[in-house]
Design an enzyme around this catalytic site. Structure first.
Site, PDB file in Angstrom:
ATOM      1  N   GLY A 113      -6.767   0.713   3.831  1.00 48.77           N
ATOM      2  CA  GLY A 113      -8.130   1.594   3.868  1.00 48.77           C
ATOM      3  C   GLY A 113      -8.684   1.751   2.784  1.00 48.77           C
ATOM      4  N   ALA A 131     -17.337  -0.972  -2.740  1.00 46.46           N
ATOM      5  CA  ALA A 131     -16.893  -1.041  -1.365  1.00 46.46           C
ATOM      6  C   ALA A 131     -17.521  -2.519  -1.441  1.00 46.46           C
ATOM      7  CB  ALA A 131     -16.886  -0.443  -0.632  1.00 46.46           C
ATOM      8  N   HIS A 188     -43.460  -4.592  15.720  1.00 43.78           N
ATOM      9  CA  HIS A 188     -44.193  -3.400  15.447  1.00 43.78           C
ATOM     10  C   HIS A 188     -43.486  -2.266  16.475  1.00 43.78           C
ATOM     11  CE1 HIS A 188     -47.169  -1.231  14.321  1.00 43.78           C
ATOM     12  NE2 HIS A 188     -47.391  -0.108  16.033  1.00 43.78           N
ATOM     13  N   LYS A 236     -20.516   9.600   4.960  1.00 39.29           N
ATOM     14  CA  LYS A 236     -21.590   9.032   6.260  1.00 39.29           C
ATOM     15  C   LYS A 236     -21.351   9.734   7.600  1.00 39.29           C
ATOM     16  CE  LYS A 236     -22.349   7.219   3.640  1.00 39.29           C
ATOM     17  NZ  LYS A 236     -21.412   6.741   2.044  1.00 39.29           N
ATOM     18  N   GLU A 275       0.480  -1.202  -0.220  1.00 40.62           N
ATOM     19  CA  GLU A 275      -0.080  -0.182   0.069  1.00 40.62           C
ATOM     20  C   GLU A 275       0.799   1.525   0.022  1.00 40.62           C
ATOM     21  OE1 GLU A 275      -3.651   0.875  -0.241  1.00 40.62           O
ATOM     22  OE2 GLU A 275      -2.572   2.552  -0.307  1.00 40.62           O
ATOM     23  N   GLY A 298     -17.931  10.009 -11.798  1.00 41.64           N
ATOM     24  CA  GLY A 298     -17.526   8.636 -12.852  1.00 41.64           C
ATOM     25  C   GLY A 298     -15.868   8.714 -11.948  1.00 41.64           C
ATOM     26  N   GLY A 329     -22.907  15.951 -11.775  1.00 40.43           N
ATOM     27  CA  GLY A 329     -23.038  14.812 -11.917  1.00 40.43           C
ATOM     28  C   GLY A 329     -23.866  14.631 -10.719  1.00 40.43           C
TER      29      GLY A 329
HETATM   30  P1  NAD Z   1     -21.745   7.777 -11.232  1.00 44.40           P
HETATM   31  O1  NAD Z   1     -21.250   7.027 -12.424  1.00 44.40           O
HETATM   32  O2  NAD Z   1     -22.052   7.036 -10.482  1.00 44.40           O
HETATM   33  O3  NAD Z   1     -22.201   9.456 -11.332  1.00 44.40           O
HETATM   34  C1  NAD Z   1     -21.712  10.449 -12.006  1.00 44.40           C
HETATM   35  C2  NAD Z   1     -23.607  10.876 -12.994  1.00 44.40           C
HETATM   36  O4  NAD Z   1     -22.413  11.542 -13.466  1.00 44.40           O
HETATM   37  C3  NAD Z   1     -24.197   9.987 -14.105  1.00 44.40           C
HETATM   38  O5  NAD Z   1     -25.636  10.404 -13.105  1.00 44.40           O
HETATM   39  C4  NAD Z   1     -23.717  10.524 -15.742  1.00 44.40           C
HETATM   40  O6  NAD Z   1     -24.588  10.739 -15.961  1.00 44.40           O
HETATM   41  C5  NAD Z   1     -23.203  12.290 -14.642  1.00 44.40           C
HETATM   42  N1  NAD Z   1     -22.836  13.132 -15.948  1.00 44.40           N
HETATM   43  C6  NAD Z   1     -21.271  12.277 -16.566  1.00 44.40           C
HETATM   44  N2  NAD Z   1     -20.779  13.385 -17.367  1.00 44.40           N
HETATM   45  C7  NAD Z   1     -21.771  14.405 -16.885  1.00 44.40           C
HETATM   46  C8  NAD Z   1     -21.287  15.626 -17.740  1.00 44.40           C
HETATM   47  N3  NAD Z   1     -20.707  15.956 -18.528  1.00 44.40           N
HETATM   48  N4  NAD Z   1     -22.399  17.011 -17.434  1.00 44.40           N
HETATM   49  C9  NAD Z   1     -23.452  16.431 -16.480  1.00 44.40           C
HETATM   50  N5  NAD Z   1     -23.348  15.217 -16.102  1.00 44.40           N
HETATM   51  C10 NAD Z   1     -22.691  13.555 -15.992  1.00 44.40           C
HETATM   52  O7  NAD Z   1     -20.108   8.231 -10.261  1.00 44.40           O
HETATM   53  P2  NAD Z   1     -20.010   9.429  -9.112  1.00 44.40           P
HETATM   54  O8  NAD Z   1     -20.842   9.614  -8.132  1.00 44.40           O
HETATM   55  O9  NAD Z   1     -18.687   9.949  -9.101  1.00 44.40           O
HETATM   56  O10 NAD Z   1     -19.326   7.583  -7.825  1.00 44.40           O
HETATM   57  C11 NAD Z   1     -18.233   7.403  -8.611  1.00 44.40           C
HETATM   58  C12 NAD Z   1     -18.795   5.524  -8.159  1.00 44.40           C
HETATM   59  O11 NAD Z   1     -18.368   6.063  -6.638  1.00 44.40           O
HETATM   60  C13 NAD Z   1     -19.794   4.875  -8.518  1.00 44.40           C
HETATM   61  O12 NAD Z   1     -19.075   3.915  -9.167  1.00 44.40           O
HETATM   62  C14 NAD Z   1     -20.833   5.292  -7.418  1.00 44.40           C
HETATM   63  O13 NAD Z   1     -21.696   4.127  -7.313  1.00 44.40           O
HETATM   64  C15 NAD Z   1     -19.742   4.408  -6.324  1.00 44.40           C
HETATM   65  N6  NAD Z   1     -20.144   5.337  -4.965  1.00 44.40           N
HETATM   66  C16 NAD Z   1     -20.854   4.973  -4.525  1.00 44.40           C
HETATM   67  C17 NAD Z   1     -21.635   5.321  -3.344  1.00 44.40           C
HETATM   68  C18 NAD Z   1     -22.571   5.056  -2.741  1.00 44.40           C
HETATM   69  O14 NAD Z   1     -22.899   3.605  -2.734  1.00 44.40           O
HETATM   70  N7  NAD Z   1     -23.424   5.429  -1.396  1.00 44.40           N
HETATM   71  C19 NAD Z   1     -21.423   7.018  -2.704  1.00 44.40           C
HETATM   72  C20 NAD Z   1     -19.571   7.741  -3.415  1.00 44.40           C
HETATM   73  C21 NAD Z   1     -19.458   6.836  -5.012  1.00 44.40           C
END
Ligand code: NAD
Length: 465
Positions: free
Chosen positions: A39, A319, A444, A51, A34, A271, A181
């Site tokens: 983590g 995760a 309940h 969270k 690492e 993303g 996004g």
């Molecule tokens: P994501 O891929 O889930 O969402 C990105 C969003 O950005 C999409 O809805 C997409 O349509 C939009 N987008 C892309 N390009 C764009 C643009 N040029 N203009 C406007 N909108 C645009 O990505 P994220 O939210 O960055 O999360 C990254 C990863 O981490 C994901 O896979 C997510 O599932 C994971 N994650 C999960 C959690 C959770 O489960 N609570 C929390 C954080 C991250």
């Protein structure tokens, strides 16, 4: 110096450290490399510290917007965001120490540094001082994760354009922000910042917030965000982003219209991309697909003895999926019985308020695949515990095959729904039908009664609606 291992895991996130522990439990000699903190993103910059901030935001929301309803009055309420960030760092630190302890407990040697595969059996580790160590490995598990991606030509400078990586530790909030996004990261940060008084605008290029969720869930979230005064534009594609003297200007195309928005800061949440560069992967013959490592159901790459798990595989960057893959990889290496992961049925959870939790097919997907379905739905409005909590927005929606009752998906939005989901994923895994869930007596008053009621609704006899 050379050390020999049965397994060398590259990356100590929730994929890598879990794989290392499982491999050690199975009697294998394990080393883990690492370069930062154990983590990974999850414990340090993602799932866990967010969270903590989200909990702060929920309390801030009640104190600033609902104090009268709950009967609280203040003369001088002040929200201290710095303290919220410090609390989130303490939570993160505590868990990271927990993982360090688990490494010692399981006799896993942690090598600090950056790894590169010299061959399928040799991992070079370069430490912070530039010293090299070569680890001999019968097997290697690559678990190097992913990092935020940006709009082409836009640099995440950590000041005016930030990703979650900077946003999670910044103690001073901007006055205004544009979140690009509306995936989990976008909506979670937007919720936190909005409740700390930041003027937030979310931009999402697809038709809805959380566009991959069941459409009814996205619409319910949009209704809630609108009522809270959280601004968002959907169908909004960012055309241009320019840094100005005092912030950022964003030009957006929205269904033929051009919008120009300005703010102090932009959060880029569009993303992630995989960390597969400079690892020596292609040199040893590991196959990549758009940068992600191609694996089979045992987490094997195309090179015998080299495995990959987590975000680098592009299966589902979550995760808990990484951890599940880590266990499968370790068990495959040890040659013991393991499971085949059904990625479509993995749980998904988003922690803004109302929370969103789901798995499996959306209603639209189920219909598109030709299933004849029946939907059971129950609103939190008709649930006593939710009313007592003062959190009665949302619903539980169960989708199952109309004839056989096979559960195809479930979509929940409302209070603590992230904690309610496992009953339904377990039911799916063990092939229970909604009728059987309905007959499981629930205590309940609990929020979980909504699952039972949605199952009753599926069977045509919901009691409380
Ligand atoms: P994501 O891929 O889930 O969402 C990105 C969003 O950005 C999409 O809805 C997409 O349509 C939009 N987008 C892309 N390009 C764009 C643009 N040029 N203009 C406007 N909108 C645009 O990505 P994220 O939210 O960055 O999360 C990254 C990863 O981490 C994901 O896979 C997510 O599932 C994971 N994650 C999960 C959690 C959770 O489960 N609570 C929390 C954080 C991250």
């Amino acid at each position: 110096m050379t050390t020999e291992y049965d397994v060398v895991v590259i990356g100590g996130g929730p994929g890598g450290y879990v794989a290392a522990i499982r491999a050690s439990q199975l009697g294998l000699k394990v080393g883990l490399v690492e370069k930062e903190r154990l983590g990974g993103i999850c414990l340090n910059w993602g799932c866990i510290p967010t969270k903590a901030l989200l909990r702060n935001a929920e309390l801030a929301h009640i104190l600033t917007k609902r104090a009268k309803e709950f009967g609280f009055a203040f003369d001088n309420l002040r929200l201290d965001y710095k303290a919220a960030v410090k609390r989130s760092r303490r939570v993160s630190d505590r868990l990271v120490k927990g993982v360090e302890f688990l490494m010692r407990k399981n006799k896993i040697t942690v090598h600090r540094g950056t790894a590169k595969l010299l061959s399928p059996r040799e991992v070079r580790v370069r430490d912070a001082e530039g010293r090299n160590t070569v680890l001999k490995a019968k097997n290697v598990i690559v678990a190097t994760g992913a990092r935020p991606r940006s709009i082409p030509g836009v640099e995440i400078d950590g000041q005016r354009v930030v990703s979650y990586r900077q946003a999670i530790v910044q103690e001073d909030l901007p006055t205004s922000a544009i979140v690009i996004g509306a995936g989990p990261i976008g909506v979670e940060f937007a919720y936190v910042w909005h409740n700390y008084g930041v003027q937030v605008t979310i931009l999402e290029m697809l038709p809805h917030l959380l566009p991959l969720e069941d459409e009814e869930v996205s619409q319910e979230l949009e209704k809630a965000f609108r009522r809270e005064g959280l601004r968002f534009h959907t169908h909004a594609r960012v055309e241009r982003l320019t840094l100005t003297d005092d912030g950022v200007q964003v030009v957006v195309q929205q269904e033929g219209k051009t919008l120009t928005l300005t703010a102090d800061q932009v959060l880029m949440a569009i993303g992630v991309r995989p960390n597969t560069e400079d690892l020596g992967l292609e040199e040893i013959g590991v196959q990549l697909d758009r940068g992600f490592i191609v694996i089979d159901e045992g987490m094997r790459t195309h090179v015998p003895g080299v495995y990959a798990i987590g975000d680098v595989t592009g299966k589902m960057p979550l995760a808990h999926v990484a951890s599940a893959q880590g266990i499968v990889a370790a068990e495959t290496i040890a040659g013991v019985e393991t499971v085949v992961l059904d990625y479509e049925m993995m749980p998904r959870a988003v922690y803004c308020q109302p929370q969103v939790a789901s798995f499996g097919l959306t209603e639209k997907q189920a219909r598109e695949r030709g299933y004849e379905i029946r939907v059971g739905k129950f609103p939190f409005q008709a649930n006593g515990k939710a009313l007592g909590l003062g959190e009665s927005r949302g619903f539980v929606k169960i989708i199952a095959d109309a004839k056989y009752g096979e559960i195809l998906g479930a979509h929940l939005i409302g209070p603590e729904v992230t904690e309610l989901l496992p009953e339904l994923t377990l039911a799916r895994a063990w092939e229970l039908t909604p009728e059987e869930i309905a007959r499981n007596v629930h205590a309940h008053p609990t929020l979980s009664e909504t699952l039972m009621e949605a199952a009753h609704a599926w069977s045509g006899h919901a009691i409380h609606v």
